[in-house]
Scaffold this active site. Structure first.
Site, short mmCIF file in Angstrom:
data_model
loop_
_atom_site.label_atom_id
_atom_site.label_comp_id
_atom_site.label_asym_id
_atom_site.label_seq_id
_atom_site.Cartn_x
_atom_site.Cartn_y
_atom_site.Cartn_z
N GLU A 143 4.49 -0.56 1.30
CA GLU A 143 4.71 -0.90 -0.12
C GLU A 143 4.82 -2.40 -0.36
O GLU A 143 5.17 -2.81 -1.46
CB GLU A 143 6.01 -0.26 -0.66
CG GLU A 143 6.13 1.23 -0.57
CD GLU A 143 7.44 1.75 -1.18
OE1 GLU A 143 8.21 0.94 -1.72
OE2 GLU A 143 7.67 2.97 -1.11
N GLU A 197 0.82 -1.21 0.00
CA GLU A 197 0.00 0.00 0.00
C GLU A 197 0.86 1.26 0.00
O GLU A 197 2.01 1.23 0.41
CB GLU A 197 -0.95 0.03 1.20
CG GLU A 197 -0.41 -0.46 2.50
CD GLU A 197 0.79 0.26 3.01
OE1 GLU A 197 0.78 1.51 2.98
OE2 GLU A 197 1.75 -0.40 3.47
#
Lengths: 339, 339
Positions: free
Chosen positions: A305, A162
């Site tokens: 991420e 994310e």
């Protein structure tokens, strides 16, 4: 999960040329993957990474050390291959995509970005619910669609990541509800707030949780009210992966909160989750405990991420190789213990 | 180590598109490798693994859950590619060799084994010093020769491993001297002793340490009196690697005791050591603290063979790739914090 495959793999483990248990967590991972893949010797060859990016209305309150524009800027960095997760994806040979599920500005000029914007950022949860229920369901479906792409590609493990300035605030608020605790117990520095910033963040989130208490009695209500689009997308992806029998490698705090939401919506999801790393963000250890999860890595990472999960992936491959390729006591002519 | 390269690498790290410190230990590893390789962006491409195998006279006292013959049997398993470390070496693309530095029986029938036997096993340190000083020096030279082979191969990192039934006894005795503590604080189950076996092992080692106290006032004296040939070979390898500027990835308890011996002989060795994992063997955490070492992995492994170090190697590669390939804030057009 297959009990037969687990039994066969356990039997195989006991015959490998090493003292029982001497490979520690690598043995447990091989057994878990055997049960998930339904075969004595699991393999992993096609990892898939989907990064979900979205903005958060609460960012307007200054809860992050970085300006909100960084979400879109980092989406471009993902698209151009310069972010940490891009480097990791290349190193581990993973298929990689970035999905705009709710970035404030348009990312349409970047052809590499999967366009799936539910709305240009959530509402500021200090003032209103972050999403409508329809928006939350749409974001869950974005995650489901990512898993469908992964399956079409032949992926054998799903890593979700994310990006969203402000999303540790959203995740901390959600974790407060799911863990039935006080938000001050969970709030951390995110990308780098100082101590005063952390206290202010906790104070704001405490107000928001009071404002929305009545809306947070169900998992879907909490996700709708406090979540981000990227968190809902991760949640939907985890549910879809579990339903499809695709193992999931979970990343850090934000991803783990999404995983906890997924498990609250469908308890059967938990079996399909492998936890990659324990973040330096303080709430993560609490969320992991609630999930009864022991991550493979504790490297002090706090990037998101999907970077912690991707960093753990080589260990899964090693676990599979050891399990499948080591000699047995019988084949190698090695004496067993106390022989 | 190069301070200039460290400064350049530190400057580079501060410009990569992530919050400062967000990659945790992976950043520290990249910086350490930069200083060791003397360049801003380190790389690792040619790992080398030497396994040193030897027998221990103390095995006659029944300090292991496995019969002494397992040492030679495992050497054959290494030679034939069936041991855990062989699988790991193939997975990480490492050159691999096994060195007979003191196995009780002959391994000459195995052409894959490097023949460097100092003696067929050490003396039983319950009765006599494990080695003569000449033997200890010869074993140190065996490790040095392994590093010379690694360098000739073009290796850019050295992993040492060991095999020797009884060698946790030898390592625990050495650690007791180096840490100036009581042996009961350090003795563990090794390959799988039960509680009574651990107590008996501690009692025997306590007797041996009393017997040899006068011989253990110098690092070389302790290594000669209490060590194994494989521990001395590892010690010699670590010294030689440091002297040649070849970074070392250290494995578990036995290897770490050898590393501690190396640092006591030559303090400059420490800079060249990277620690791969923290073993489940209880003495290891104490030895690591003495070395001021934080290993990358804590996976509950306790196999030796270099297996924990080899399992950590992919993280070193990821650290180098992240450091060298991530975009900078400027190149990616990403805002810095508090912008």
């Amino acid at each position: 999960p297959s009990q037969d495959a687990l039994a066969a793999a356990t039997q195989r483990q006991s015959q490998l040329t090493k003292p029982a248990g001497a490979l520690g967590e690598l043995e447990q991972i091989a057994l878990q993957l055997a049960s998930l893949q339904g075969r004595e010797c699991p393999t992993l060859q096609r990892p898939w990474i989907s990064i979900f990016a979205a903005d958060h209305g609460i960012a307007a309150a200054g809860v992050s050390a970085y300006p909100q524009a960084v979400t879109a800027q980092m989406v471009a960095n993902f698209a151009h291959g310069g972010a940490a997760i891009c480097v990791l994806a290349r190193q581990i040979g993973a298929a990689f995509e970035v999905v705009d599920v709710g970035v404030l500005s348009s990312t349409a000029a970047l052809p590499e970005v999967v366009q799936a914007k539910v709305a240009p950022g959530t509402a500021n949860l200090l003032e209103a619910p972050a999403m409508t229920e329809d928006q939350c369901l749409a974001a869950l479906a974005v995650g489901q669609a990512a898993v469908a792409r992964a399956l079409a590609h032949g992926a054998d493990i799903f890593i979700g990541g994310e990006m969203g300035i402000g999303n540790t605030s959203s995740a901390s608020a959600l974790a407060t509800i799911f863990l039935n605790t006080e938000v001050v117990q969970l709030v951390g520095p995110g990308t780098g707030l100082d101590a005063a910033g952390v206290i202010r963040k906790a104070s704001l989130l405490s107000q928001a949780l009071q404002l929305h208490a009545a809306r947070c009695h169900t998992p879907l209500g909490a996700l709708t009210t406090l979540g981000g689009f990227e968190i809902a997308a991760l949640c939907g992806a985890y549910i879809a992966a579990a339903q499809a029998g695709l193992p999931v490698l979970v990343d850090g705090l934000i991803s783990s909160v999404a995983a906890l939401a997924a498990c609250r919506l469908h308890a059967g999801v938990r079996d399909w989750l492998i936890f990659g790393h324990q973040s330096a963000e303080p709430a993560h250890v609490r969320v992991l405990a609630e999930l009864d999860a022991r991550p493979l890595l504790q490297l002090g990472m706090r990037l998101g991420e999907g970077s912690g999960a991707a960093s753990a992936y080589p260990l899964l491959q090693l676990a599979c190789a050891l399990h499948g390729q080591m000699a047995t006591f019988a084949s190698a002519g090695v004496s067993t213990r106390d022989a």
